[in-house]
Design an enzyme around this catalytic site. Sequence first.
Site, PDB file in Angstrom:
ATOM      1  N   ARG A  50      40.946  46.656  20.155  1.00  0.00           N
ATOM      2  CA  ARG A  50      40.242  47.079  21.369  1.00  0.00           C
ATOM      3  C   ARG A  50      38.726  47.051  21.138  1.00  0.00           C
ATOM      4  O   ARG A  50      37.934  46.994  22.073  1.00  0.00           O
ATOM      5  CB  ARG A  50      40.686  48.477  21.832  1.00  0.00           C
ATOM      6  CG  ARG A  50      40.142  48.791  23.202  1.00  0.00           C
ATOM      7  CD  ARG A  50      40.681  50.009  23.947  1.00  0.00           C
ATOM      8  NE  ARG A  50      41.557  50.883  23.252  1.00  0.00           N
ATOM      9  CZ  ARG A  50      41.184  51.842  22.395  1.00  0.00           C
ATOM     10  NH1 ARG A  50      39.906  52.048  22.154  1.00  0.00           N
ATOM     11  NH2 ARG A  50      42.079  52.594  21.805  1.00  0.00           N
ATOM     12  N   TYR A 101      29.451  41.391  46.708  1.00  0.00           N
ATOM     13  CA  TYR A 101      30.873  41.228  46.458  1.00  0.00           C
ATOM     14  C   TYR A 101      31.599  42.505  46.910  1.00  0.00           C
ATOM     15  O   TYR A 101      31.184  43.612  46.550  1.00  0.00           O
ATOM     16  CB  TYR A 101      31.106  40.960  44.976  1.00  0.00           C
ATOM     17  CG  TYR A 101      32.571  40.933  44.654  1.00  0.00           C
ATOM     18  CD1 TYR A 101      33.386  39.942  45.187  1.00  0.00           C
ATOM     19  CD2 TYR A 101      33.149  41.910  43.871  1.00  0.00           C
ATOM     20  CE1 TYR A 101      34.742  39.931  44.934  1.00  0.00           C
ATOM     21  CE2 TYR A 101      34.506  41.908  43.610  1.00  0.00           C
ATOM     22  CZ  TYR A 101      35.289  40.917  44.147  1.00  0.00           C
ATOM     23  OH  TYR A 101      36.631  40.911  43.903  1.00  0.00           O
ATOM     24  N   ASP A 172      23.938  40.284  39.374  1.00  0.00           N
ATOM     25  CA  ASP A 172      25.205  39.559  39.307  1.00  0.00           C
ATOM     26  C   ASP A 172      24.880  38.077  39.520  1.00  0.00           C
ATOM     27  O   ASP A 172      24.460  37.667  40.602  1.00  0.00           O
ATOM     28  CB  ASP A 172      26.132  40.107  40.406  1.00  0.00           C
ATOM     29  CG  ASP A 172      27.516  39.482  40.374  1.00  0.00           C
ATOM     30  OD1 ASP A 172      27.632  38.302  39.994  1.00  0.00           O
ATOM     31  OD2 ASP A 172      28.485  40.173  40.764  1.00  0.00           O
ATOM     32  N   LYS A 197      35.054  32.895  37.927  1.00  0.00           N
ATOM     33  CA  LYS A 197      34.603  31.920  38.911  1.00  0.00           C
ATOM     34  C   LYS A 197      34.111  30.636  38.236  1.00  0.00           C
ATOM     35  O   LYS A 197      34.906  29.947  37.627  1.00  0.00           O
ATOM     36  CB  LYS A 197      33.553  32.567  39.817  1.00  0.00           C
ATOM     37  CG  LYS A 197      33.937  33.985  40.308  1.00  0.00           C
ATOM     38  CD  LYS A 197      35.106  33.985  41.257  1.00  0.00           C
ATOM     39  CE  LYS A 197      35.657  35.376  41.582  1.00  0.00           C
ATOM     40  NZ  LYS A 197      34.689  36.376  42.004  1.00  0.00           N
TER      41      LYS A 197
HETATM   42  C1  LIG Z   1      34.663  37.809  42.122  1.00  0.00           C
HETATM   43  C2  LIG Z   1      33.357  38.482  41.972  1.00  0.00           C
HETATM   44  C3  LIG Z   1      33.235  39.673  41.259  1.00  0.00           C
HETATM   45  C4  LIG Z   1      34.430  40.388  40.656  1.00  0.00           C
HETATM   46  O1  LIG Z   1      34.939  39.680  39.578  1.00  0.00           O
HETATM   47  P1  LIG Z   1      36.497  39.708  39.119  1.00  0.00           P
HETATM   48  O2  LIG Z   1      36.489  38.780  37.974  1.00  0.00           O
HETATM   49  O3  LIG Z   1      37.287  39.251  40.309  1.00  0.00           O
HETATM   50  O4  LIG Z   1      36.819  41.118  38.771  1.00  0.00           O
HETATM   51  C5  LIG Z   1      31.971  40.224  41.099  1.00  0.00           C
HETATM   52  N1  LIG Z   1      30.887  39.635  41.642  1.00  0.00           N
HETATM   53  C6  LIG Z   1      30.961  38.495  42.360  1.00  0.00           C
HETATM   54  C7  LIG Z   1      29.727  37.905  42.933  1.00  0.00           C
HETATM   55  C8  LIG Z   1      32.201  37.876  42.554  1.00  0.00           C
HETATM   56  O5  LIG Z   1      32.262  36.749  43.270  1.00  0.00           O
END
Ligand SMILES: *Cc1c(COP(=O)(O)O)cnc(C)c1O
Length: 366
Positions: A50, A101, A172, A197
Amino acid sequence: MTDAREPHDLHPATRTVAAGRPDRQPGAPVNPPLVFTSTYIADGPVDYARVSNPTWEPLEETLGSLEGGRALAFGSGLAAVAAVLALVPHGGVVVAPRHAYSGTLANLAEREAAGGVQVRRVDIADADQVEAALEGADLLLLETATNPMLEVPDLPRLAAAARAAGTLTVCDNTFATPLLRQPLADGVDVVLHSVTKYLAGHSDLVLGATVTADTEQGRELHERLHRHRTLAGAIPGPMEAWLALRGMRTLDVRLERAGRTAALIAERAAGHPAVTKVRYPGWGAIVAIEVDGAEAGERVAGAVRVWTHSTSLGGVESQLERRRRHAAEADTVPEGLLRLSVGIEHAEDLWADLAQALDAASASRG
Ligand SMILES: *Cc1c(COP(=O)(O)O)cnc(C)c1O
Protein backbone atom coordinates in the site's frame (compact mmCIF):
# COMPACT_ATOMS: atom_id res chain seq x y z
CA MET A 1 15.07 2.95 -13.30
CA THR A 2 15.93 6.18 -15.14
CA ASP A 3 18.18 5.62 -18.07
CA ALA A 4 21.24 7.83 -17.90
CA ARG A 5 20.34 8.87 -21.46
CA GLU A 6 16.94 10.24 -20.48
CA PRO A 7 17.87 13.89 -20.02
CA HIS A 8 15.21 16.54 -19.66
CA ASP A 9 16.39 18.34 -22.78
CA LEU A 10 14.75 15.74 -25.00
CA HIS A 11 11.47 16.77 -26.61
CA PRO A 12 8.33 15.75 -24.70
CA ALA A 13 7.33 13.37 -27.52
CA THR A 14 10.63 11.54 -27.00
CA ARG A 15 10.30 11.53 -23.22
CA THR A 16 6.86 9.90 -23.40
CA VAL A 17 8.62 7.00 -25.10
CA ALA A 18 12.05 7.02 -23.41
CA ALA A 19 11.32 7.79 -19.75
CA GLY A 20 10.62 5.13 -17.13
CA ARG A 21 12.61 2.37 -18.86
CA PRO A 22 14.77 -0.24 -17.09
CA ASP A 23 18.53 0.36 -17.10
CA ARG A 24 20.21 -0.69 -20.34
CA GLN A 25 22.04 -3.77 -19.10
CA PRO A 26 22.80 -6.58 -21.55
CA GLY A 27 19.81 -8.90 -21.57
CA ALA A 28 17.57 -6.52 -19.58
CA PRO A 29 13.94 -6.15 -20.66
CA VAL A 30 13.13 -2.91 -22.52
CA ASN A 31 9.84 -2.56 -20.64
CA PRO A 32 9.41 -2.30 -16.87
CA PRO A 33 8.16 -5.45 -15.18
CA LEU A 34 4.63 -5.79 -13.85
CA VAL A 35 4.93 -6.70 -10.17
CA PHE A 36 2.01 -8.32 -8.40
CA THR A 37 2.73 -8.43 -4.69
CA SER A 38 1.09 -7.23 -1.50
CA THR A 39 4.17 -7.63 0.69
CA TYR A 40 7.96 -7.64 0.60
CA ILE A 41 10.64 -9.63 2.40
CA ALA A 42 11.48 -7.89 5.69
CA ASP A 43 14.31 -5.37 6.21
CA GLY A 44 14.14 -3.80 2.74
CA PRO A 45 13.18 -0.19 1.98
CA VAL A 46 9.44 -1.03 1.82
CA ASP A 47 7.40 -3.57 3.79
CA TYR A 48 3.97 -3.44 2.27
CA ALA A 49 2.48 -2.65 -1.15
CA ARG A 50 0.00 0.00 0.00
CA VAL A 51 3.09 2.21 0.43
CA SER A 52 4.84 1.43 -2.82
CA ASN A 53 4.90 -0.90 -5.83
CA PRO A 54 7.75 -0.92 -8.37
CA THR A 55 5.19 -0.91 -11.20
CA TRP A 56 4.00 2.60 -10.22
CA GLU A 57 7.45 4.16 -10.43
CA PRO A 58 8.07 4.18 -14.22
CA LEU A 59 4.62 5.72 -14.73
CA GLU A 60 5.30 8.38 -12.08
CA GLU A 61 8.73 9.04 -13.51
CA THR A 62 7.39 9.52 -17.04
CA LEU A 63 4.49 11.77 -16.02
CA GLY A 64 6.77 13.73 -13.67
CA SER A 65 9.27 14.25 -16.48
CA LEU A 66 6.53 15.59 -18.80
CA GLU A 67 4.94 17.92 -16.23
CA GLY A 68 8.30 19.06 -14.81
CA GLY A 69 7.77 17.77 -11.27
CA ARG A 70 7.25 14.70 -9.09
CA ALA A 71 4.21 12.54 -9.78
CA LEU A 72 2.21 10.23 -7.55
CA ALA A 73 -0.19 7.68 -9.05
CA PHE A 74 -3.61 7.30 -7.39
CA GLY A 75 -6.38 4.74 -7.81
CA SER A 76 -8.47 7.20 -9.85
CA GLY A 77 -8.60 10.84 -10.88
CA LEU A 78 -11.15 11.45 -8.18
CA ALA A 79 -8.86 9.84 -5.57
CA ALA A 80 -6.25 12.45 -6.60
CA VAL A 81 -8.90 15.20 -6.28
CA ALA A 82 -9.80 13.92 -2.79
CA ALA A 83 -6.11 13.87 -1.81
CA VAL A 84 -5.72 17.50 -2.85
CA LEU A 85 -8.91 18.60 -1.07
CA ALA A 86 -7.59 16.88 2.07
CA LEU A 87 -4.81 19.51 2.08
CA VAL A 88 -7.45 22.11 3.03
CA PRO A 89 -7.78 22.57 6.81
CA HIS A 90 -11.19 21.90 8.37
CA GLY A 91 -13.48 24.86 7.73
CA GLY A 92 -11.08 26.24 5.10
CA VAL A 93 -12.04 28.17 1.97
CA VAL A 94 -11.87 26.72 -1.56
CA VAL A 95 -12.28 28.91 -4.65
CA ALA A 96 -13.66 26.56 -7.30
CA PRO A 97 -14.91 26.72 -10.89
CA ARG A 98 -18.69 26.97 -11.24
CA HIS A 99 -18.29 24.40 -14.01
CA ALA A 100 -15.82 21.56 -13.57
CA TYR A 101 -15.72 17.79 -13.71
CA SER A 102 -19.01 16.79 -12.05
CA GLY A 103 -17.36 14.34 -9.63
CA THR A 104 -15.03 17.09 -8.39
CA LEU A 105 -18.00 19.43 -7.87
CA ALA A 106 -19.99 16.70 -6.10
CA ASN A 107 -17.04 15.95 -3.81
CA LEU A 108 -16.73 19.64 -2.91
CA ALA A 109 -20.49 19.98 -2.37
CA GLU A 110 -20.50 17.03 0.07
CA ARG A 111 -17.65 18.53 2.09
CA GLU A 112 -19.41 21.88 2.03
CA ALA A 113 -22.72 20.38 3.22
CA ALA A 114 -20.89 18.63 6.07
CA GLY A 115 -19.30 21.93 7.12
CA GLY A 116 -15.77 20.77 6.18
CA VAL A 117 -15.07 23.59 3.69
CA GLN A 118 -16.53 26.85 2.43
CA VAL A 119 -16.76 27.03 -1.35
CA ARG A 120 -16.64 30.21 -3.45
CA ARG A 121 -17.77 29.38 -6.99
CA VAL A 122 -16.38 31.52 -9.80
CA ASP A 123 -16.09 31.75 -13.57
CA ILE A 124 -12.42 30.82 -13.89
CA ALA A 125 -12.21 32.49 -17.32
CA ASP A 126 -12.92 35.81 -15.55
CA ALA A 127 -9.57 36.54 -13.86
CA ASP A 128 -10.86 39.66 -12.06
CA GLN A 129 -13.67 37.64 -10.50
CA VAL A 130 -11.24 34.89 -9.40
CA GLU A 131 -8.79 37.40 -7.92
CA ALA A 132 -11.58 39.09 -5.99
CA ALA A 133 -12.49 35.72 -4.41
CA LEU A 134 -8.97 34.86 -3.23
CA GLU A 135 -8.79 36.79 0.03
CA GLY A 136 -8.45 34.34 2.91
CA ALA A 137 -8.78 31.34 0.56
CA ASP A 138 -6.79 28.18 1.29
CA LEU A 139 -7.04 26.62 -2.15
CA LEU A 140 -7.77 27.73 -5.70
CA LEU A 141 -8.98 24.88 -7.87
CA LEU A 142 -8.68 25.24 -11.66
CA GLU A 143 -9.04 23.10 -14.78
CA THR A 144 -6.90 23.88 -17.84
CA ALA A 145 -10.22 23.96 -19.68
CA THR A 146 -13.38 23.29 -17.68
CA ASN A 147 -15.34 20.11 -18.18
CA PRO A 148 -17.65 20.40 -20.16
CA MET A 149 -17.92 24.18 -20.81
CA LEU A 150 -14.30 24.63 -21.94
CA GLU A 151 -13.74 27.86 -20.01
CA VAL A 152 -9.99 28.58 -20.00
CA PRO A 153 -8.22 30.27 -17.06
CA ASP A 154 -5.21 32.59 -17.36
CA LEU A 155 -2.89 30.26 -15.42
CA PRO A 156 0.19 32.50 -14.97
CA ARG A 157 -1.92 35.45 -13.79
CA LEU A 158 -4.09 33.42 -11.42
CA ALA A 159 -1.16 31.41 -10.00
CA ALA A 160 0.70 34.66 -9.25
CA ALA A 161 -2.35 36.25 -7.63
CA ALA A 162 -2.98 33.14 -5.54
CA ARG A 163 0.64 33.01 -4.42
CA ALA A 164 0.44 36.65 -3.33
CA ALA A 165 -2.75 35.85 -1.38
CA GLY A 166 -1.15 32.81 0.30
CA THR A 167 -3.52 30.46 -1.54
CA LEU A 168 -2.42 27.07 -2.86
CA THR A 169 -3.22 26.62 -6.58
CA VAL A 170 -4.27 23.28 -8.03
CA CYS A 171 -4.91 22.67 -11.72
CA ASP A 172 -6.64 19.64 -13.21
CA ASN A 173 -4.68 19.20 -16.46
CA THR A 174 -6.65 16.20 -17.76
CA PHE A 175 -7.99 17.94 -20.89
CA ALA A 176 -4.67 19.45 -22.02
CA THR A 177 -2.16 16.79 -20.88
CA PRO A 178 1.45 17.92 -20.26
CA LEU A 179 2.03 17.91 -24.02
CA LEU A 180 -0.20 20.99 -24.42
CA ARG A 181 0.06 22.76 -21.05
CA GLN A 182 2.49 22.53 -18.12
CA PRO A 183 0.75 24.29 -15.23
CA LEU A 184 3.74 23.91 -12.86
CA ALA A 185 5.77 26.11 -15.22
CA ASP A 186 2.97 28.69 -14.96
CA GLY A 187 3.36 28.77 -11.17
CA VAL A 188 0.63 26.30 -10.19
CA ASP A 189 1.46 24.27 -7.04
CA VAL A 190 -0.24 20.94 -7.75
CA VAL A 191 -1.26 19.39 -11.07
CA LEU A 192 -4.00 16.76 -11.12
CA HIS A 193 -4.81 14.12 -13.72
CA SER A 194 -7.47 11.66 -14.48
CA VAL A 195 -4.93 9.28 -16.08
CA THR A 196 -8.02 7.33 -17.18
CA LYS A 197 -8.42 9.80 -20.06
CA TYR A 198 -5.71 10.89 -22.53
CA LEU A 199 -2.66 9.63 -20.66
CA ALA A 200 -3.82 6.00 -20.64
CA GLY A 201 -5.88 6.67 -23.74
CA HIS A 202 -7.71 3.40 -24.43
CA SER A 203 -10.82 3.49 -22.22
CA ASP A 204 -9.69 0.34 -20.44
CA LEU A 205 -8.71 1.46 -16.94
CA VAL A 206 -9.30 4.03 -14.19
CA LEU A 207 -6.29 5.81 -12.66
CA GLY A 208 -5.25 9.23 -11.34
CA ALA A 209 -2.17 11.25 -10.46
CA THR A 210 -0.87 14.38 -8.77
CA VAL A 211 2.32 16.22 -9.75
CA THR A 212 4.16 18.72 -7.56
CA ALA A 213 7.13 20.97 -8.30
CA ASP A 214 10.67 20.04 -7.39
CA THR A 215 10.92 22.89 -4.87
CA GLU A 216 10.97 22.84 -1.08
CA GLN A 217 7.22 23.58 -0.94
CA GLY A 218 6.58 21.07 -3.75
CA ARG A 219 8.48 18.32 -1.92
CA GLU A 220 6.51 19.00 1.24
CA LEU A 221 3.24 18.76 -0.71
CA HIS A 222 4.47 15.53 -2.29
CA GLU A 223 5.07 14.07 1.17
CA ARG A 224 1.61 15.08 2.39
CA LEU A 225 -0.07 13.67 -0.74
CA HIS A 226 1.94 10.46 -0.45
CA ARG A 227 0.92 10.10 3.19
CA HIS A 228 -2.73 10.66 2.24
CA ARG A 229 -2.47 8.03 -0.52
CA THR A 230 -1.08 5.49 1.94
CA LEU A 231 -3.51 6.22 4.79
CA ALA A 232 -6.60 6.56 2.57
CA GLY A 233 -5.51 3.46 0.63
CA ALA A 234 -6.05 5.42 -2.60
CA ILE A 235 -3.55 3.33 -4.55
CA PRO A 236 -3.53 2.10 -8.14
CA GLY A 237 -3.48 -1.59 -9.00
CA PRO A 238 -0.20 -2.62 -10.67
CA MET A 239 -2.00 -3.84 -13.81
CA GLU A 240 -3.64 -0.43 -14.29
CA ALA A 241 -0.35 1.40 -13.72
CA TRP A 242 1.43 -0.81 -16.22
CA LEU A 243 -1.27 -0.40 -18.87
CA ALA A 244 -1.39 3.37 -18.31
CA LEU A 245 2.31 3.72 -19.07
CA ARG A 246 1.92 1.50 -22.14
CA GLY A 247 -0.87 3.83 -23.29
CA MET A 248 1.18 6.96 -22.57
CA ARG A 249 3.91 5.85 -24.96
CA THR A 250 1.68 6.89 -27.88
CA LEU A 251 0.25 10.07 -26.30
CA ASP A 252 1.93 12.45 -28.72
CA VAL A 253 0.71 10.75 -31.91
CA ARG A 254 -2.79 10.20 -30.50
CA LEU A 255 -3.13 13.84 -29.43
CA GLU A 256 -1.71 15.18 -32.66
CA ARG A 257 -4.23 13.23 -34.75
CA ALA A 258 -7.18 13.81 -32.42
CA GLY A 259 -6.40 17.52 -32.07
CA ARG A 260 -6.25 18.04 -35.82
CA THR A 261 -9.57 16.25 -36.31
CA ALA A 262 -11.17 18.15 -33.39
CA ALA A 263 -10.28 21.50 -35.00
CA LEU A 264 -11.84 20.34 -38.27
CA ILE A 265 -15.00 19.09 -36.56
CA ALA A 266 -15.34 22.32 -34.54
CA GLU A 267 -15.11 24.33 -37.75
CA ARG A 268 -17.58 22.19 -39.71
CA ALA A 269 -20.04 21.84 -36.80
CA ALA A 270 -20.24 25.64 -36.59
CA GLY A 271 -21.65 25.62 -40.13
CA HIS A 272 -24.31 22.96 -39.48
CA PRO A 273 -27.86 24.33 -39.18
CA ALA A 274 -28.71 22.12 -36.16
CA VAL A 275 -25.76 23.48 -34.14
CA THR A 276 -26.45 26.66 -32.14
CA LYS A 277 -23.02 27.03 -30.53
CA VAL A 278 -19.56 25.48 -30.66
CA ARG A 279 -17.07 25.65 -27.80
CA TYR A 280 -13.47 24.79 -28.64
CA PRO A 281 -10.47 26.35 -26.86
CA GLY A 282 -8.30 26.13 -30.00
CA TRP A 283 -6.23 23.22 -28.66
CA GLY A 284 -6.86 19.65 -27.54
CA ALA A 285 -9.48 17.22 -28.73
CA ILE A 286 -12.60 18.08 -26.73
CA VAL A 287 -15.29 20.07 -28.49
CA ALA A 288 -18.66 20.99 -26.97
CA ILE A 289 -21.49 21.63 -29.41
CA GLU A 290 -24.99 22.78 -28.57
CA VAL A 291 -28.20 21.75 -30.26
CA ASP A 292 -31.68 23.01 -29.52
CA GLY A 293 -32.56 21.36 -26.20
CA ALA A 294 -32.41 17.99 -24.47
CA GLU A 295 -34.57 16.12 -26.99
CA ALA A 296 -32.50 17.17 -30.00
CA GLY A 297 -29.36 16.26 -28.03
CA GLU A 298 -30.72 12.79 -27.25
CA ARG A 299 -31.62 12.29 -30.93
CA VAL A 300 -28.06 13.09 -32.00
CA ALA A 301 -26.64 10.76 -29.35
CA GLY A 302 -29.02 8.01 -30.49
CA ALA A 303 -28.21 8.41 -34.18
CA VAL A 304 -24.40 8.12 -34.21
CA ARG A 305 -22.83 4.89 -35.42
CA VAL A 306 -19.08 5.57 -35.46
CA TRP A 307 -19.05 7.75 -32.33
CA THR A 308 -20.16 5.97 -29.18
CA HIS A 309 -22.67 7.53 -26.84
CA SER A 310 -20.88 7.02 -23.54
CA THR A 311 -19.45 9.00 -20.68
CA SER A 312 -15.73 9.70 -20.25
CA LEU A 313 -13.23 10.97 -22.79
CA GLY A 314 -9.68 10.83 -24.06
CA GLY A 315 -9.71 7.35 -25.59
CA VAL A 316 -8.72 6.33 -29.12
CA GLU A 317 -12.44 5.89 -29.85
CA SER A 318 -14.57 8.99 -30.40
CA GLN A 319 -17.26 9.48 -27.79
CA LEU A 320 -20.04 11.95 -27.29
CA GLU A 321 -22.38 12.61 -24.43
CA ARG A 322 -25.22 14.92 -23.52
CA ARG A 323 -23.86 15.95 -20.15
CA ARG A 324 -27.14 17.09 -18.61
CA ARG A 325 -28.39 13.50 -18.67
CA HIS A 326 -26.47 13.30 -15.37
CA ALA A 327 -28.33 14.82 -12.43
CA ALA A 328 -24.93 15.79 -10.94
CA GLU A 329 -24.07 18.08 -13.87
CA ALA A 330 -24.30 21.82 -13.10
CA ASP A 331 -27.70 23.22 -14.15
CA THR A 332 -26.00 26.12 -15.92
CA VAL A 333 -24.67 23.64 -18.51
CA PRO A 334 -27.13 23.88 -21.45
CA GLU A 335 -29.55 20.93 -21.84
CA GLY A 336 -28.58 20.54 -25.50
CA LEU A 337 -24.80 20.55 -24.91
CA LEU A 338 -23.00 17.52 -26.33
CA ARG A 339 -19.42 16.97 -25.24
CA LEU A 340 -17.40 15.43 -28.06
CA SER A 341 -14.20 13.57 -27.28
CA VAL A 342 -12.54 13.24 -30.64
CA GLY A 343 -10.57 10.02 -31.12
CA ILE A 344 -8.14 8.84 -33.76
CA GLU A 345 -10.48 7.39 -36.40
CA HIS A 346 -10.43 8.92 -39.89
CA ALA A 347 -11.65 12.54 -39.72
CA GLU A 348 -14.02 12.17 -42.67
CA ASP A 349 -15.75 9.13 -41.15
CA LEU A 350 -16.21 11.04 -37.90
CA TRP A 351 -17.58 14.13 -39.58
CA ALA A 352 -19.90 12.16 -41.90
CA ASP A 353 -21.33 10.24 -38.95
CA LEU A 354 -21.82 13.34 -36.80
CA ALA A 355 -23.34 15.26 -39.73
CA GLN A 356 -25.91 12.53 -40.44
CA ALA A 357 -26.83 12.41 -36.74
CA LEU A 358 -27.21 16.22 -36.66
CA ASP A 359 -29.31 16.04 -39.88
CA ALA A 360 -31.55 13.44 -38.24
CA ALA A 361 -31.95 15.69 -35.18
CA SER A 362 -32.91 18.74 -37.22
CA ALA A 363 -35.17 16.79 -39.65
CA SER A 364 -37.40 15.52 -36.84
CA ARG A 365 -37.53 18.93 -35.09
CA GLY A 366 -41.02 20.50 -34.69
C1 LIG B 1 -12.77 12.04 -15.48
C2 LIG B 1 -12.25 13.26 -14.83
C3 LIG B 1 -11.90 13.27 -13.48
C4 LIG B 1 -12.11 12.07 -12.58
O1 LIG B 1 -11.22 11.05 -12.89
P1 LIG B 1 -11.53 9.47 -12.68
O2 LIG B 1 -10.30 8.85 -13.20
O3 LIG B 1 -12.78 9.18 -13.46
O4 LIG B 1 -11.76 9.27 -11.22
C5 LIG B 1 -11.35 14.43 -12.94
N1 LIG B 1 -11.18 15.53 -13.70
C6 LIG B 1 -11.52 15.57 -15.01
C7 LIG B 1 -11.30 16.82 -15.79
C8 LIG B 1 -12.07 14.44 -15.62
O5 LIG B 1 -12.41 14.49 -16.91
